[in-house]
Design a protein around this motif. Structure first.
Motif, short mmCIF file in Angstrom:
data_model
loop_
_atom_site.label_atom_id
_atom_site.label_comp_id
_atom_site.label_asym_id
_atom_site.label_seq_id
_atom_site.Cartn_x
_atom_site.Cartn_y
_atom_site.Cartn_z
N ASP A 64 -5.18 0.57 -6.92
CA ASP A 64 -4.98 1.96 -6.53
C ASP A 64 -6.33 2.66 -6.60
O ASP A 64 -7.17 2.32 -7.45
CB ASP A 64 -3.98 2.66 -7.45
CG ASP A 64 -2.57 2.15 -7.26
OD1 ASP A 64 -2.09 2.16 -6.12
OD2 ASP A 64 -1.95 1.74 -8.26
N LEU A 65 -6.51 3.65 -5.74
CA LEU A 65 -7.79 4.34 -5.67
C LEU A 65 -7.57 5.84 -5.62
O LEU A 65 -6.71 6.33 -4.88
CB LEU A 65 -8.58 3.90 -4.44
CG LEU A 65 -10.10 4.08 -4.49
CD1 LEU A 65 -10.72 3.04 -5.41
CD2 LEU A 65 -10.70 3.95 -3.10
N VAL A 66 -8.34 6.58 -6.42
CA VAL A 66 -8.30 8.05 -6.41
C VAL A 66 -9.71 8.56 -6.15
O VAL A 66 -10.65 8.21 -6.87
CB VAL A 66 -7.77 8.62 -7.74
CG1 VAL A 66 -7.75 10.15 -7.68
CG2 VAL A 66 -6.37 8.09 -8.04
N VAL A 67 -9.86 9.36 -5.11
CA VAL A 67 -11.15 9.92 -4.71
C VAL A 67 -11.12 11.43 -4.93
O VAL A 67 -10.22 12.11 -4.43
CB VAL A 67 -11.46 9.60 -3.23
CG1 VAL A 67 -12.78 10.24 -2.82
CG2 VAL A 67 -11.48 8.10 -3.00
N PHE A 106 -7.87 12.62 -3.05
CA PHE A 106 -7.19 11.69 -2.15
C PHE A 106 -6.83 10.41 -2.91
O PHE A 106 -7.58 9.96 -3.78
CB PHE A 106 -8.10 11.34 -0.96
CG PHE A 106 -8.60 12.53 -0.21
CD1 PHE A 106 -7.71 13.49 0.25
CD2 PHE A 106 -9.96 12.72 0.03
CE1 PHE A 106 -8.17 14.61 0.94
CE2 PHE A 106 -10.41 13.83 0.72
CZ PHE A 106 -9.51 14.77 1.18
N SER A 107 -5.71 9.83 -2.55
CA SER A 107 -5.27 8.58 -3.17
C SER A 107 -4.49 7.77 -2.15
O SER A 107 -4.17 8.25 -1.06
CB SER A 107 -4.42 8.86 -4.41
OG SER A 107 -3.30 9.66 -4.08
N SER A 167 -1.81 12.23 -0.91
CA SER A 167 -1.49 10.96 -1.59
C SER A 167 -1.40 9.77 -0.64
O SER A 167 -1.02 8.67 -1.06
CB SER A 167 -0.17 11.10 -2.35
OG SER A 167 0.89 11.41 -1.45
N SER A 168 -1.75 9.98 0.61
CA SER A 168 -1.74 8.86 1.56
C SER A 168 -3.04 8.81 2.36
O SER A 168 -3.09 8.17 3.41
CB SER A 168 -0.55 8.96 2.51
OG SER A 168 -0.59 10.18 3.25
N ALA A 169 -4.07 9.47 1.88
CA ALA A 169 -5.33 9.56 2.64
C ALA A 169 -6.19 8.30 2.49
O ALA A 169 -6.97 7.98 3.38
CB ALA A 169 -6.13 10.78 2.19
#
Length: 257
Positions: A64-67, A106-107, A167-169
């Protein structure tokens, strides 16, 4: 006792090695965005990859990635109005101190599915968990997400496209390659923007990195901004002269003979 200490040290080293088992390689499509008089906004692209090494657990699942993109910081005020005797007046206000003028998170999926509530708070994942320090009387503090001033501040910034959460970017093109867009509205603030990228696996933070880009004015707007900042007195004189000339010309054009 010595054996227990050695066991604890070994566990700590193993955890540290596991935390460094992945490495993030990222870049943005443009590190310098120029704003001209007809600038209407654009979208940058952040892309990158997850590099594994021999220490990566073989059973590591999906990532999972969070920007988090943060613009230059500034003090801002949110005011609460109240209708009195048929007119709206300012009833109360709250000052926000050194908060991002632009904030986007974004995630690849909803953040509550990525990490626990404790990890979300500690890593400031999502708009509800980002620290927005306020001046509350003589004190300085961040308050609960549902504080009316905080909610109003986030809502107003979101209406102008300056605060956002999607949450879908983030899209994983392969299990280790990813990309996301960074939309910049027409009224985007000038300055340096930081981009923090955090990689999670099974709810735990396993790697992080950061990059940056800059938004600058060019042309006549940049000349005016630089003059106002570096030669305030001359800028004031020129502005006053232009106002007088505009008024004089308007009086000539619209005067009645």
């Amino acid at each position: 006792m010595l054996a227990a200490a050695i066991a604890l040290l070994s566990g700590a080293l193993a955890a540290a090695c596991d935390a460094r088992a992945e490495r993030l390689i990222v870049s943005v499509s443009n590190h310098r965005v120029t704003v001209t008089p007809n600038y209407a906004g654009e979208e940058l692209v952040l892309f990158g990859s997850v590099e594994k090494d021999a220490r990566t657990p073989p059973n590591r699942g999906n990532y999972d990635l969070v920007v988090t993109v943060s613009g230059p910081r500034a003090d801002m005020v949110t005011r609460r109005k109240e209708r009195r005797f048929g007119i709206w007046v300012n009833n109360d206000y709250r000052q926000f101190l050194k908060v991002p003028t632009y904030l986007a998170i974004f995630s690849n999926r909803p953040i509550e599915l990525i990490a626990s509530a404790e990890v979300q708070r500690r890593q400031q994942l999502g708009l509800n968990n980002v620290l927005l320090t306020q001046r509350v009387g003589p004190d300085y503090a961040d308050v609960v997400p549902h504080d009316p001033f905080r909610s109003a501040f986030v809502r107003l910034r979101s209406e102008h496209g300056l605060y956002r959460e999607d949450s879908s970017a983030v899209i994983f093109l392969t299990p280790t390659l990813f990309r996301t867009g960074i939309p910049l509205p027409g009224e985007v603030p000038i300055g340096t923007y930081t981009v923090d990228i955090k990689l999670f696996a099974d709810g735990a933070l396993v790697a992080k990195t950061d990059t940056a880009f800059e938004i600058v004015k060019v042309g006549f707007e940049q000349f005016v901004a630089t003059t106002a900042r570096q030669n305030g007195f001359i800028y004031g004189l020129v502005t006053a002269f232009m106002a007088l000339m505009t008024g004089w010309m308007a009086s000539i054009v619209f005067r009645k003979d």
